[in-house]
Scaffold this active site. Structure first.
Site, PDB file in Angstrom:
ATOM      1  N   GLY A  28      50.748  33.509  46.323  1.00  0.00           N
ATOM      2  CA  GLY A  28      51.942  32.817  45.758  1.00  0.00           C
ATOM      3  C   GLY A  28      51.628  32.108  44.771  1.00  0.00           C
ATOM      4  O   GLY A  28      52.778  31.276  44.475  1.00  0.00           O
ATOM      5  N   CYS A  43      50.204  38.072  44.329  1.00  0.00           N
ATOM      6  CA  CYS A  43      48.995  37.284  44.910  1.00  0.00           C
ATOM      7  C   CYS A  43      48.243  36.873  46.126  1.00  0.00           C
ATOM      8  O   CYS A  43      49.196  37.585  46.836  1.00  0.00           O
ATOM      9  CB  CYS A  43      48.642  36.357  43.759  1.00  0.00           C
ATOM     10  SG  CYS A  43      49.277  34.541  44.251  1.00  0.00           S
TER      11      CYS A  43
END
Length: 581
Positions: free
Chosen positions: A324, A321
């Site tokens: 993370g 993402c």
């Protein structure tokens, strides 16, 4: 490896998990501080770390990447596990590493600058000889120029807690040439690490193309790399709401059903984009993704990840993402637990043990900020384990996918059914409610050639290979309600590319599979899968209720979590535990 005191062995699982959750709820893990909770918690954190090593060692031979004082990454484990192969007790006694750890560590040190907060591509799950990896997204201009070594301009906090940077954009023409050279260098090392780990699929959970703060692009992502350095990888944009969305989950009395993310917000500009070849077997209408509630979205993304890692090739998978440490551990943990429930990984671990390992390694030791998230009501951690009730059925089983593939070469069950329907004269058409955009990849139509890979002189014989697949016209299917950027890198199959950065074509070292015979995983029937996941969820709820959950309950407008957990506590014989808190 000897059992570590405090590991969740028979009769002590709840106690060990309770200690872990209490430590987790006190402070974010920091490698350089021995855990981050002060001197009193150092010994507890060390027990947690040792316990993770023991649990990994039950089923795998592994090497360790040293990060003792956070030299590589301040919020990664002090000892990072590199799983090499599944093993029996006899094989562990004869363990000969297939990895040159010093070379791997050097590669990691060089690549870490490419990723936000230095959270480099790190392998965390080994399945069928393939690595599932996690990381943060790519660092943008502001972070790269704002660092000295691995001391960041960032100071922890949520994904939005970015430090201020000089008022210069990535597009500033005076710096464009210097930017290109810097990105070529640092992202070239990142690409070498991805190739070393045989990663092909990169799954990006960001809802943005780039993270913007103070009007600046403070992070980037592979999908908008203008030089298309990552065009050799299969890029999947699967946008998923960030941790702040889980405040709404809590405010709705912890009900994910019917909770739909608002995709019309200004900062949301990343459409769902998946190569069409990867969508055929899942029987999912991806065009409807913006109407899915949180349950459907999480289920469908998990199905996609299971399908990718369960493929017939040797390709690994990266999930990330922004930083993370929220959405990334959510899907890593769900994937680990789902494969375990099928008996395909961590085959010797009991429910209490796999729960402990998932909480400790996937969430705590990789720096999830539970204290901060609880204070804001962003309960993505609780959602993860409570969500197990939604993935107990056979449709989430990797074993089922294997059976479907064996029915008829080249055809799935759905495709066979469609063929039968067509033979009877019926027709099937796509919904007209969305437009299907196919991007053909320029220059991708040619066949691939094998890359030169140097064999590593590790103890046991090793073999390195980068398996190629052939395609005549790779295509990506995009579902979006917004116009697409022209600088979006098209989907291409893995190939030797001379058109991008010169770093791409360098010969690299990779450890291959072990020559030792690995034990076959036990396959669990569907009923067993369901009961195993329910047991994990029950153990989590019971311990969470006596440590974190009931303490957090007053902050809920309706006290729903307290009621939920208190009701569960009565059911498992824990009634009255809240009075001692």
């Amino acid at each position: 490896m000897a059992g570590a005191r405090g590991c969740p062995q028979a009769g002590t699982g709840e106690r060990a998990l309770a200690e872990l959750l209490l430590e987790f709820s006190r402070a974010q893990y920091r490698a350089k501080d021995g855990g981050g909770g002060g001197a009193g918690s150092s010994a507890k954190v060390e027990r947690i770390e040792k316990c993770c090593l023991e649990l990994f060692g039950r089923d795998y031979c592994y090497s360790l990447i040293q990060n003792v004082n956070g030299e590589i990454c301040g919020h990664y484990p002090r000892q990072i596990v590199f799983l090499e192969y599944e093993s029996t007790d006899r094989e562990r006694n004869m363990f000969e590493s297939t990895v040159q750890v010093s070379k791997l560590q050097d590669l990691i040190n060089r690549s870490k600058m490419a990723r936000c907060r230095g959270r480099f591509v790190c392998p965390v799950i080994l399945y069928k000889g393939k690595h599932v990896c996690r990381s943060a997204t790519l660092a943008g201009w502001g972070e790269l120029y704002g660092r000295t070594g691995y001391n960041y301009i960032f100071s922890g906090g949520s994904d939005d807690a970015w430090a201020d940077t000089e008022d210069l954009s990535e597009e500033d023409s005076a710096f464009r040439n210097a930017d290109s050279q810097l990105f070529d260098k640092v992202r070239g090392h990142d690409i070498k690490l991805l190739r070393y780990l045989s990663v092909r699929y990169i799954c990006d959970l960001m809802v943005e193309n780039k993270k913007v703060k103070f009007g600046l692009n403070v992070t980037s992502s592979e999908k908008v790399d203008k030089a298309q350095r990552y065009a050799d990888f299969t890029l999947l944009s699967i946008p998923y709401p960030g941790c702040e969305f889980f405040k709404e989950y809590k405010d709705r009395d912890y009900r994910a059903e019917g909770l739909v993310f608002n995709w019309k917000q200004d900062y949301v500009d990343a459409p769902l984009s998946i190569p069409v070849s990867l969508t055929r077997s899942l029987n999912i209408d991806w065009s409807e993704y913006q109407s899915w509630d949180l349950v459907q979205q999480t289920q469908n993304y998990l199905k996609l990840l299971i399908s990718l890692i369960n493929g017939d090739d040797d390709s690994g998978l990266l999930v990330h993402c922004i930083s993370g440490w929220d959405r990334t551990p959510l899907f890593v943990a769900l994937l680990r637990l789902s494969l375990w429930a099928d008996g395909l990984i961590h085959a010797s671990l009991e429910p209490a043990e796999i729960l402990y390992l998932t909480v400790a390694y996937d969430w705590f030791l990789f720096g999830h900020m539970l204290v901060d998230r609880l204070s804001k009501g962003e309960e993505i951690f609780f959602f993860c384990f409570n969500f197990l009730k939604h993935i107990t059925s056979e449709e989430f089983s990797a074993v089922k996918l294997q059976r479907r593939k064996s029915l008829l070469p080249g055809f799935t069950v759905e495709e066979i059914c469609m063929l039968k329907q067509r033979d009877r004269g019926s027709t099937t058409s796509l919904s007209s409610d969305f437009s299907l955009v196919l991007e053909s990849s320029p220059g991708a139509a040619g066949s691939f050639t094998s890359e030169a890979v140097e064999l590593m002189p590790a103890g046991a014989q090793t073999q390195a290979a980068w398996r190629k697949s052939r395609t005549s016209s790779p295509q990506t299917v995009l579902w979006s309600r917004t116009p697409q950027s022209e600088d979006r890198p098209p989907y291409q199959e893995a190939k030797s590319s001379s058109s991008s950065s010169s770093n791409h074509s360098d010969t690299f070292l990779r450890a291959g599979s072990s020559p030792l015979e690995v034990p076959k995983p036990r396959l669990v029937p569907v009923a067993g899968r369901e009961s195993r996941l329910e047991e994990v969820r029950s153990a989590f709820l019971a311990t969470y209720s006596s440590t974190i959950g009931l303490k957090a309950a007053p902050s809920s407008p309706s006290g729903a979590l307290g009621g939920l957990l208190e009701q569960f506590a009565r059911g498992v014989g824990l009634r009255g535990s809240s009075s001692t808190l």
